[in-house]
Design a protein around this motif. Structure first.
Motif, mmCIF file in Angstrom:
data_model
loop_
_atom_site.group_PDB
_atom_site.id
_atom_site.type_symbol
_atom_site.label_atom_id
_atom_site.label_comp_id
_atom_site.label_asym_id
_atom_site.label_seq_id
_atom_site.Cartn_x
_atom_site.Cartn_y
_atom_site.Cartn_z
ATOM 1 N N GLU A 59 12.921 12.917 0.217
ATOM 2 C CA GLU A 59 11.896 13.827 0.731
ATOM 3 C C GLU A 59 10.583 13.101 1.007
ATOM 4 O OE1 GLU A 59 12.569 17.127 1.274
ATOM 5 O OE2 GLU A 59 14.627 16.644 0.676
ATOM 6 N N GLU A 60 10.224 12.174 0.122
ATOM 7 C CA GLU A 60 8.899 11.577 0.199
ATOM 8 C C GLU A 60 8.888 10.262 0.985
ATOM 9 O OE1 GLU A 60 5.416 10.507 -2.997
ATOM 10 O OE2 GLU A 60 7.364 9.523 -3.081
ATOM 11 N N GLY A 61 10.015 9.578 1.013
ATOM 12 C CA GLY A 61 10.065 8.284 1.691
ATOM 13 C C GLY A 61 9.851 7.133 0.718
ATOM 14 N N ILE A 62 9.459 6.018 1.281
ATOM 15 C CA ILE A 62 9.443 4.772 0.513
ATOM 16 C C ILE A 62 8.227 4.647 -0.406
ATOM 17 C CG2 ILE A 62 8.264 3.438 2.341
ATOM 18 C CD1 ILE A 62 11.184 2.159 0.202
ATOM 19 N N ARG A 63 8.474 4.082 -1.574
ATOM 20 C CA ARG A 63 7.389 3.636 -2.453
ATOM 21 C C ARG A 63 7.682 2.188 -2.830
ATOM 22 N NH1 ARG A 63 3.572 6.876 -5.205
ATOM 23 N NH2 ARG A 63 3.678 9.026 -4.469
ATOM 24 N N PHE A 64 6.661 1.366 -2.693
ATOM 25 C CA PHE A 64 6.805 -0.051 -3.042
ATOM 26 C C PHE A 64 6.241 -0.229 -4.446
ATOM 27 C CE2 PHE A 64 6.273 0.384 1.516
ATOM 28 C CZ PHE A 64 7.254 -0.434 2.047
ATOM 29 N N ARG A 65 7.096 -0.581 -5.395
ATOM 30 C CA ARG A 65 6.671 -0.700 -6.796
ATOM 31 C C ARG A 65 5.818 0.503 -7.193
ATOM 32 N NH1 ARG A 65 8.999 -4.714 -10.175
ATOM 33 N NH2 ARG A 65 9.222 -6.638 -9.017
ATOM 34 N N GLY A 66 6.229 1.679 -6.748
ATOM 35 C CA GLY A 66 5.558 2.915 -7.155
ATOM 36 C C GLY A 66 4.457 3.388 -6.213
ATOM 37 N N GLY A 310 28.187 11.544 23.860
ATOM 38 C CA GLY A 310 28.687 10.933 22.619
ATOM 39 C C GLY A 310 27.788 9.831 22.081
ATOM 40 N N GLN A 311 26.537 9.811 22.544
ATOM 41 C CA GLN A 311 25.588 8.781 22.066
ATOM 42 C C GLN A 311 24.719 9.363 20.958
ATOM 43 O OE1 GLN A 311 25.683 5.746 23.632
ATOM 44 N NE2 GLN A 311 27.241 6.561 25.010
ATOM 45 N N VAL A 312 24.146 8.483 20.141
ATOM 46 C CA VAL A 312 23.143 8.954 19.179
ATOM 47 C C VAL A 312 21.771 8.924 19.851
ATOM 48 C CG1 VAL A 312 24.418 8.166 17.143
ATOM 49 C CG2 VAL A 312 22.712 6.649 18.190
ATOM 50 N N VAL A 313 20.865 9.746 19.353
ATOM 51 C CA VAL A 313 19.473 9.674 19.805
ATOM 52 C C VAL A 313 18.805 8.609 18.946
ATOM 53 C CG1 VAL A 313 17.301 10.917 20.095
ATOM 54 C CG2 VAL A 313 19.492 12.114 20.405
ATOM 55 N N PRO A 314 18.486 7.446 19.516
ATOM 56 C CA PRO A 314 17.982 6.352 18.676
ATOM 57 C C PRO A 314 16.621 6.676 18.072
ATOM 58 C CG PRO A 314 17.872 5.746 21.005
ATOM 59 C CD PRO A 314 18.560 7.069 20.945
ATOM 60 N N GLY A 315 16.425 6.215 16.839
ATOM 61 C CA GLY A 315 15.139 6.455 16.172
ATOM 62 C C GLY A 315 15.122 7.739 15.375
ATOM 63 N N TYR A 316 16.210 8.501 15.452
ATOM 64 C CA TYR A 316 16.267 9.766 14.707
ATOM 65 C C TYR A 316 17.458 9.734 13.751
ATOM 66 C CZ TYR A 316 12.401 11.673 17.207
ATOM 67 O OH TYR A 316 11.128 11.874 17.661
ATOM 68 N N GLY A 317 17.273 10.372 12.581
ATOM 69 C CA GLY A 317 18.329 10.396 11.573
ATOM 70 C C GLY A 317 18.116 9.307 10.546
ATOM 71 N N HIS A 318 18.720 9.485 9.409
ATOM 72 C CA HIS A 318 18.657 8.453 8.367
ATOM 73 C C HIS A 318 19.708 8.728 7.309
ATOM 74 C CE1 HIS A 318 17.051 5.645 5.384
ATOM 75 N NE2 HIS A 318 16.505 5.046 6.436
ATOM 76 N N ALA A 319 20.206 7.640 6.721
ATOM 77 C CA ALA A 319 21.238 7.775 5.696
ATOM 78 C C ALA A 319 20.693 8.379 4.403
ATOM 79 C CB ALA A 319 21.860 6.409 5.424
ATOM 80 N N VAL A 320 19.422 8.173 4.123
ATOM 81 C CA VAL A 320 18.849 8.661 2.859
ATOM 82 C C VAL A 320 17.738 9.691 3.107
ATOM 83 C CG1 VAL A 320 17.676 7.990 0.712
ATOM 84 C CG2 VAL A 320 19.344 6.431 1.753
ATOM 85 N N LEU A 321 16.824 9.369 4.010
ATOM 86 C CA LEU A 321 15.661 10.241 4.242
ATOM 87 C C LEU A 321 16.075 11.620 4.745
ATOM 88 C CD1 LEU A 321 13.192 7.790 6.026
ATOM 89 C CD2 LEU A 321 12.732 9.046 3.910
ATOM 90 N N ARG A 322 15.321 12.626 4.314
ATOM 91 C CA ARG A 322 15.557 13.985 4.802
ATOM 92 C C ARG A 322 14.283 14.616 5.353
ATOM 93 N NH1 ARG A 322 19.623 11.996 5.212
ATOM 94 N NH2 ARG A 322 21.566 12.394 4.080
ATOM 95 N N LYS A 323 13.280 13.806 5.604
ATOM 96 C CA LYS A 323 12.003 14.246 6.181
ATOM 97 C C LYS A 323 11.535 13.175 7.165
ATOM 98 C CE LYS A 323 10.679 18.104 4.125
ATOM 99 N NZ LYS A 323 10.317 18.214 2.727
ATOM 100 N N THR A 324 10.460 13.472 7.892
ATOM 101 C CA THR A 324 9.888 12.437 8.767
ATOM 102 C C THR A 324 9.536 11.206 7.931
ATOM 103 O OG1 THR A 324 9.013 14.037 10.326
ATOM 104 C CG2 THR A 324 7.966 11.876 10.306
ATOM 105 N N ASP A 325 9.938 10.066 8.411
ATOM 106 C CA ASP A 325 9.713 8.794 7.722
ATOM 107 C C ASP A 325 8.200 8.512 7.619
ATOM 108 O OD1 ASP A 325 9.695 6.101 7.002
ATOM 109 O OD2 ASP A 325 11.425 5.608 8.272
ATOM 110 N N PRO A 326 7.674 8.265 6.409
ATOM 111 C CA PRO A 326 6.250 7.950 6.321
ATOM 112 C C PRO A 326 5.863 6.694 7.111
ATOM 113 C CG PRO A 326 7.329 7.635 4.188
ATOM 114 C CD PRO A 326 8.331 8.285 5.094
#
Ligand code: CMX
Length: 435
Positions: A59-66, A310-326
């Motif tokens: 939900e929140e995206g990446i944290r580097f060492r917190g 049958g193509q993907v829309v590049p730049g959209y979707g993620h294996a882990v993220l479920r919100k807009t990427d920070p």
């Protein structure tokens, strides 16, 4: 840098002992059940890696060492007059789990600059590629070639003892990071600027020097490079480039081989290559619609067409993220500040409004939101870096900082060679009672 080595030298043994104790006392505890679906969909969510440098919350995206990206934008040292964090600072934080001082970052810049000499044979290898070859093929080969000089490799052959593995790994990692911008810039100038190479300026920070060697000295480009090379560094341990670097390194392959393998993984269109695919897709859309300022309805129609083919829309979707990427948001904020009226930024913003509702309506797609790659190209294009098949190489230079910081700890903690178990289909069918 002696200060860095001293910290690792002091902190690795107790940490390593703690891991051993944990394994001895709790080694049989189950930490994660695995379903058949997880095995069949790329091991998503299977907790099986120990990574310290960063952590990804869906939900929140990446944290580097917190620390989140907005926090790092405030807390990490900046260049004089700069507004964006210096990648040196994030490397220091990822490696040592403490915020660097301005002096730490200056010293790191100097250390990398002092290691930036690239052996001649590397340039010869690049020269042997036809001009115009994909930069990731050139970069991967150039990095792998330097394994012949690997201090780890040479010392290991002479009987390096296990407790010193990290030290020589660290030396290789620092040499490699020092050299990478020079190598990438060489590939760039040769591919797209008639081999008119630009000498490094060791007085500049790592990111500004990279931009300089590519031919861009504008202050805003320096700012962009500092931001870009900071936010692409790491995305916890399971993504293809990070996991590959860790996996290959786990066999005690030297850091050059390990990172070359990681780069090869980054070069796939479902991973880092998506940044070039986004721009290719947008240009294709503008061409096909016949305007530089498409309406949202026209964009919507093109998105539906992409999906129906049958193509993907590049730049959209993620294996882990479920919100807009920070990381997307950090780049959007940069654009709002420095290039709000750029026509292509307007297109990217419209795409951001149009795509998520469409992808949300497709049940199988788990994340309809943009990832880091949906935004990076438009910023680079704005400043004239229009050769979009180079974009993944920029991503790769940044990714080195995260995965190689982790590689030092892999060796310092003496993490084991990876060897998961595989089974054939008959075994899985029997296991789930399907026979
Ligand atoms: N457009 C169309 N279809 C998509 C999609 C998108 N942007 N994202 C996912 N899907 C599809 C998948 O292709 C998959 O279809 P199939 O079952 O027919 O194979 C289905 O939806 C389920 O996928 P998912 O579970 O939502 O996503 P995955 O974890 O399998 O894949 C990712 C994640 C990023 C590869 C995928 O979203 C994708 O292909 N996105 C476009 C490429 C991209 O932007 N990659 C960059 C990611 C960031 C990075 O690593 O740099």
């Amino acid at each position: 840098m002696e200060k860095i080595k001293k910290i690792i030298r002091e902190e690795a043994p107790p940490l390593s002992a703690e891991i051993k104790k944990l394994a001895k006392e709790y080694g049989d505890k189950v930490i994660c059940d695995v379903t058949l679906n997880q095995v069949l969909t790329g091991m998503k969510g299977v907790i099986s890696l120990l990574t310290a440098t960063s952590k990804l919350d869906p939900e929140e995206g990446i944290r580097f060492r917190g620390y989140s990206i907005p926090e790092l934008q405030k807390l990490l040292p900046k260049a004089e007059g700069g507004t964006e964090p210096l990648p040196e600072g994030l490397f220091f934080l990822m490696l040592l789990n403490r915020l660097p001082t301005d002096d730490d970052v200056k010293e790191l810049s100097k250390d990398w600059a002092s290691r930036a000499d690239v052996p001649d044979y590397v340039f010869k290898i690049i020269e042997s590629f036809p001009v115009g070859s994909h930069p990731m093929a050139q970069l991967t080969s150039a990095v792998a070639s330097m394994s012949i000089d690997s201090k780890f490799r040479l010392a290991h052959r002479e009987g390096l003892i296990k407790k010193d593995y990290w030290d020589l790994t660290y030396e290789d990692v620092m040499d490699l990071i020092g050299r990478l911008p020079r190598i990438a810039a060489y590939i760039y100038r040769r591919n797209y600027h008639d081999s008119k190479f630009i000498d490094p300026d060791p007085s500049l920070d790592w990111a500004a020097n990279f931009a300089h060697m590519m031919g861009y000295d504008h202050d805003e480009v320096r700012k962009l490079f500092r931001l870009y090379l900071t936010i692409h560094t790491d995305h916890e341990g399971g993504n293809v480039s990070a996991h590959t670097t860790h996996l290959v390194g786990s066999s005690l392959s030297n850091p050059y081989y390990a990172f070359a393998a990681g780069l090869a993984g980054l070069a796939g269109p479902l991973h880092g290559l998506a940044n070039q695919e986004v721009i290719r897709w947008i240009f294709h859309m503008l061409d096909e619609i016949g305007t530089q300022t498409p309406t949202k309805d026209q964009i919507s129609e093109f998105v539906h067409k992409t999906l129906s083919e049958g193509q993907v829309v590049p730049g959209y979707g993620h294996a882990v993220l479920r919100k807009t990427d920070p990381r997307y948001m950090a780049q959007r904020e940069f654009a709002l500040k420095y290039l709000p009226d750029d026509p292509l930024f307007q297109v990217v913003s419209h795409v951001y409004e149009v795509v998520p509702p469409i992808l949300s309506s497709i049940a199988k797609i788990k994340n309809p939101w943009p990832n880091v790659d949906a935004h990076s190209g438009v910023l680079l294009l704005h400043y004239g870096i229009k050769e979009y098949d180079f974009y993944t190489a920029l991503f790769g230079v940044s990714r080195a900082l995260g995965v190689l910081a982790q590689l030092v700890w892999d060796r310092a903690l003496r993490l084991a060679i990876e060897r998961p178990k595989s089974q054939d289909l008959a075994w899985f069918k029997q296991k789930v009672g399907a026979v």
